[in-house]
Design a protein around this motif. Structure first.
Motif, PDB file in Angstrom:
ATOM      1  N   UNK A   1       0.834  -1.206   0.000  1.00 54.65           N
ATOM      2  CA  UNK A   1       0.000   0.000   0.000  1.00 54.65           C
ATOM      3  C   UNK A   1       0.866   1.253   0.000  1.00 54.65           C
ATOM      4  N   UNK A   2       1.952   1.230   0.777  1.00 53.20           N
ATOM      5  CA  UNK A   2       2.864   2.375   0.831  1.00 53.20           C
ATOM      6  C   UNK A   2       3.492   2.619  -0.527  1.00 53.20           C
ATOM      7  N   UNK A   3       3.938   1.560  -1.193  1.00 53.03           N
ATOM      8  CA  UNK A   3       4.543   1.705  -2.519  1.00 53.03           C
ATOM      9  C   UNK A   3       3.551   2.275  -3.528  1.00 53.03           C
TER      10      UNK A   3
ATOM     11  N   UNK B   1       3.771   5.918  -5.455  1.00 51.81           N
ATOM     12  CA  UNK B   1       3.748   5.960  -6.922  1.00 51.81           C
ATOM     13  C   UNK B   1       2.677   6.937  -7.406  1.00 51.81           C
ATOM     14  N   UNK B   2       1.492   6.857  -6.824  1.00 54.89           N
ATOM     15  CA  UNK B   2       0.396   7.749  -7.224  1.00 54.89           C
ATOM     16  C   UNK B   2       0.692   9.183  -6.818  1.00 54.89           C
ATOM     17  N   UNK B   3       1.224   9.373  -5.614  1.00 54.32           N
ATOM     18  CA  UNK B   3       1.537  10.726  -5.151  1.00 54.32           C
ATOM     19  C   UNK B   3       2.589  11.364  -6.060  1.00 54.32           C
TER      20      UNK B   3
ATOM     21  N   UNK C   1      -4.316  10.609 -10.987  1.00 52.01           N
ATOM     22  CA  UNK C   1      -4.722   9.221 -10.744  1.00 52.01           C
ATOM     23  C   UNK C   1      -5.543   9.177  -9.467  1.00 52.01           C
ATOM     24  N   UNK C   2      -6.591   8.371  -9.498  1.00 54.39           N
ATOM     25  CA  UNK C   2      -7.416   8.174  -8.313  1.00 54.39           C
ATOM     26  C   UNK C   2      -7.230   6.760  -7.819  1.00 54.39           C
ATOM     27  N   UNK C   3      -7.402   6.566  -6.515  1.00 53.71           N
ATOM     28  CA  UNK C   3      -7.255   5.262  -5.888  1.00 53.71           C
ATOM     29  C   UNK C   3      -8.108   5.292  -4.631  1.00 53.71           C
TER      30      UNK C   3
ATOM     31  N   UNK D   1      -6.767   8.828   0.000  1.00 52.49           N
ATOM     32  CA  UNK D   1      -7.023   9.841   1.041  1.00 52.49           C
ATOM     33  C   UNK D   1      -6.696   9.315   2.433  1.00 52.49           C
ATOM     34  N   UNK D   2      -7.119   8.070   2.710  1.00 49.74           N
ATOM     35  CA  UNK D   2      -6.827   7.467   4.014  1.00 49.74           C
ATOM     36  C   UNK D   2      -5.322   7.353   4.232  1.00 49.74           C
ATOM     37  N   UNK D   3      -4.615   6.911   3.209  1.00 44.94           N
ATOM     38  CA  UNK D   3      -3.166   6.746   3.341  1.00 44.94           C
ATOM     39  C   UNK D   3      -2.442   8.084   3.378  1.00 44.94           C
ATOM     40  N   UNK D   4      -2.962   9.069   2.664  1.00 44.05           N
ATOM     41  CA  UNK D   4      -2.339  10.385   2.684  1.00 44.05           C
ATOM     42  C   UNK D   4      -2.389  10.970   4.089  1.00 44.05           C
ATOM     43  N   UNK D   5      -3.453  10.687   4.815  1.00 43.86           N
ATOM     44  CA  UNK D   5      -3.567  11.162   6.197  1.00 43.86           C
ATOM     45  C   UNK D   5      -2.490  10.531   7.083  1.00 43.86           C
ATOM     46  N   UNK D   6      -2.087   9.304   6.753  1.00 46.85           N
ATOM     47  CA  UNK D   6      -1.066   8.601   7.540  1.00 46.85           C
ATOM     48  C   UNK D   6       0.334   8.903   7.024  1.00 46.85           C
ATOM     49  N   UNK D   7       0.515   8.784   5.720  1.00 42.70           N
ATOM     50  CA  UNK D   7       1.855   8.851   5.130  1.00 42.70           C
ATOM     51  C   UNK D   7       2.235  10.232   4.620  1.00 42.70           C
ATOM     52  N   UNK D   8       1.254  11.075   4.386  1.00 45.49           N
ATOM     53  CA  UNK D   8       1.519  12.379   3.785  1.00 45.49           C
ATOM     54  C   UNK D   8       2.396  13.289   4.611  1.00 45.49           C
TER      55      UNK D   8
END
Length: 110
Positions: free
Chosen positions: A62-64, A68-70, A81-83, A87-94
């Protein structure tokens, strides 16, 4: 125990991953098998039987995909690109240093 993940399982994993206590454990542990074991236990409490290895692999994948999308979406002129999990991951990894690319800007005339 299936290797494939349903949307509900993935969203539950991301939700557990985003918990502040899990984030602090991941940040503070060099060897973090115990953190993934706790995540697998939390998944089990939610009705999803996954091993700690499956959770670790899914989180890595999921991180990879997120990165890639970011990176793709940060390039001017690219179609966005949408996935479903972005949004959920951006809140964690962003906001995490390991996922923020370093940008070098050269000043002066070129």
């Amino acid at each position: 125990m299936s290797g494939s993940w349903s949307t509900e399982e993935t969203r539950t994993l991301i939700s557990i991953w985003g918990e502040e206590s899990v984030q602090s454990r991941l940040d503070s542990a060099h060897r973090n098998r115990h953190v993934f074991e706790k995540i697998a236990c939390d998944m089990s409490e939610n009705g999803y039987e996954k091993t700690w290895q499956q959770c670790r692999t899914k989180m890595k994948n999921l991180t990879q995909k997120y990165r890639k999308i970011k990176d793709h979406n940060n390039v001017s002129g690219n179609n966005r690109e949408n996935w479903p999990y972005f949004e959920q991951l951006d809140a964690i990894l962003g906001t995490r240093p390991s996922s923020t690319p370093v940008t070098l800007v050269q000043s002066g005339s070129g």
